[in-house]
Scaffold this active site. Sequence first.
Site, PDB file in Angstrom:
ATOM      1  N   CYS A 196      -1.506   0.624   7.384  1.00 52.81           N
ATOM      2  CA  CYS A 196      -2.948   0.297   7.474  1.00 52.81           C
ATOM      3  C   CYS A 196      -3.320  -0.910   6.610  1.00 52.81           C
ATOM      4  O   CYS A 196      -3.536  -2.005   7.127  1.00 52.81           O
ATOM      5  CB  CYS A 196      -3.808   1.497   7.058  1.00 52.81           C
ATOM      6  SG  CYS A 196      -3.590   2.959   8.102  1.00 52.81           S
ATOM      7  N   ARG A 197      -3.411  -0.703   5.310  1.00 52.42           N
ATOM      8  CA  ARG A 197      -3.977  -1.745   4.450  1.00 52.42           C
ATOM      9  C   ARG A 197      -3.070  -2.956   4.244  1.00 52.42           C
ATOM     10  O   ARG A 197      -3.529  -4.098   4.378  1.00 52.42           O
ATOM     11  CB  ARG A 197      -4.358  -1.155   3.083  1.00 52.42           C
ATOM     12  CG  ARG A 197      -5.519  -0.205   3.167  1.00 52.42           C
ATOM     13  CD  ARG A 197      -5.645   0.608   1.895  1.00 52.42           C
ATOM     14  NE  ARG A 197      -4.508   1.518   1.749  1.00 52.42           N
ATOM     15  CZ  ARG A 197      -4.256   2.256   0.685  1.00 52.42           C
ATOM     16  NH1 ARG A 197      -5.056   2.153  -0.371  1.00 52.42           N
ATOM     17  NH2 ARG A 197      -3.221   3.074   0.662  1.00 52.42           N
ATOM     18  N   SER A 198      -1.801  -2.724   3.873  1.00 52.54           N
ATOM     19  CA  SER A 198      -0.974  -3.905   3.549  1.00 52.54           C
ATOM     20  C   SER A 198      -0.646  -4.761   4.762  1.00 52.54           C
ATOM     21  O   SER A 198      -0.653  -5.998   4.637  1.00 52.54           O
ATOM     22  CB  SER A 198       0.270  -3.529   2.737  1.00 52.54           C
ATOM     23  OG  SER A 198       1.109  -2.647   3.432  1.00 52.54           O
ATOM     24  N   ASP A 209      -8.158   3.677   0.879  1.00 54.34           N
ATOM     25  CA  ASP A 209      -7.277   4.132   1.955  1.00 54.34           C
ATOM     26  C   ASP A 209      -8.120   4.579   3.153  1.00 54.34           C
ATOM     27  O   ASP A 209      -8.915   5.512   3.037  1.00 54.34           O
ATOM     28  CB  ASP A 209      -6.458   5.310   1.396  1.00 54.34           C
ATOM     29  CG  ASP A 209      -5.454   5.852   2.388  1.00 54.34           C
ATOM     30  OD1 ASP A 209      -5.491   5.457   3.567  1.00 54.34           O
ATOM     31  OD2 ASP A 209      -4.635   6.687   1.960  1.00 54.34           O
ATOM     32  N   ASN A 232       2.278   1.358   4.418  1.00 58.00           N
ATOM     33  CA  ASN A 232       2.577   0.081   5.089  1.00 58.00           C
ATOM     34  C   ASN A 232       2.254   0.131   6.592  1.00 58.00           C
ATOM     35  O   ASN A 232       2.909  -0.520   7.402  1.00 58.00           O
ATOM     36  CB  ASN A 232       4.048  -0.347   4.864  1.00 58.00           C
ATOM     37  CG  ASN A 232       4.368  -1.786   5.264  1.00 58.00           C
ATOM     38  OD1 ASN A 232       5.475  -2.094   5.663  1.00 58.00           O
ATOM     39  ND2 ASN A 232       3.411  -2.679   5.167  1.00 58.00           N
ATOM     40  N   CYS A 292       0.865  -1.186   0.000  1.00 60.58           N
ATOM     41  CA  CYS A 292       0.000   0.000   0.000  1.00 60.58           C
ATOM     42  C   CYS A 292       0.901   1.235   0.000  1.00 60.58           C
ATOM     43  O   CYS A 292       2.065   1.156  -0.417  1.00 60.58           O
ATOM     44  CB  CYS A 292      -0.968  -0.021   1.174  1.00 60.58           C
ATOM     45  SG  CYS A 292      -0.177  -0.016   2.797  1.00 60.58           S
TER      46      CYS A 292
HETATM   47  P1  4NP Z   1      -1.833   2.745   4.124  1.00 60.84           P
HETATM   48  O1  4NP Z   1      -2.515   4.068   4.732  1.00 60.84           O
HETATM   49  O2  4NP Z   1      -1.256   3.126   2.791  1.00 60.84           O
HETATM   50  O3  4NP Z   1      -2.977   1.802   4.006  1.00 60.84           O
HETATM   51  O4  4NP Z   1      -0.775   2.307   5.133  1.00 60.84           O
HETATM   52  C1  4NP Z   1      -1.884   5.301   4.810  1.00 60.84           C
HETATM   53  C2  4NP Z   1      -0.967   5.523   5.810  1.00 60.84           C
HETATM   54  C3  4NP Z   1      -0.363   6.762   5.918  1.00 60.84           C
HETATM   55  C4  4NP Z   1      -0.680   7.772   5.034  1.00 60.84           C
HETATM   56  C5  4NP Z   1      -1.599   7.534   4.033  1.00 60.84           C
HETATM   57  C6  4NP Z   1      -2.189   6.289   3.919  1.00 60.84           C
HETATM   58  N1  4NP Z   1      -0.079   9.033   5.178  1.00 60.84           N
HETATM   59  O5  4NP Z   1      -0.424   9.945   4.393  1.00 60.84           O
HETATM   60  O6  4NP Z   1       0.776   9.224   6.050  1.00 60.84           O
END
Ligand code: 4NP
Length: 160
Positions: free
Chosen positions: A15-17, A127, A13, A10
Amino acid sequence: MSPVRVCFVCLGNICRSPTAEGVFRHLIEREGLAHAVEADSAGTAAYHTGEPPDRRATAAARARGITVSGAARQFKAPDWERFDYVLAMDRDNFDDLSRGSAGRHPDKLFLLRQFDPASPQHASVPDPYYGGAEGFEEVLDLCEAACRGLIAHLRQRHGL
Ligand code: 4NP
């Protein structure tokens, strides 16, 4: 036989992945495939390198009996050699990976939800970072459906 290696990717790294990795591990352990498959996760960005998964993601998963753990890292060029399947959570992640680092392997790159037979074409895992708790529940639901389909694919393709 060497294990099949999969990496969920993602943006951050956190939340989703890591959620997809936790869901996938949970399912492969339940199906007795832990010896045959290895899972990891990474982000296209380095903003959160070294951080644990988001507490909202770990809490939502824990309520379903799923462990989400690890430390964030950025996906790097050598990962294309290490993994057989690189599973992008959304279209931006997919595009970043396909444009990205040297050594990329287009044949190894997939959108995770393409393994969910009920998913529309080119669908993403949205996201959840800037939203509420329901976003993390949706991520779990989508990851579970896609990981079940991915495991069915791996069983068939690799004779597991
Ligand atoms: P992820 O979520 O890609 O699912 O881990 C996010 C985590 C952090 C951010 C955006 C999405 N950020 O903008 O910091």
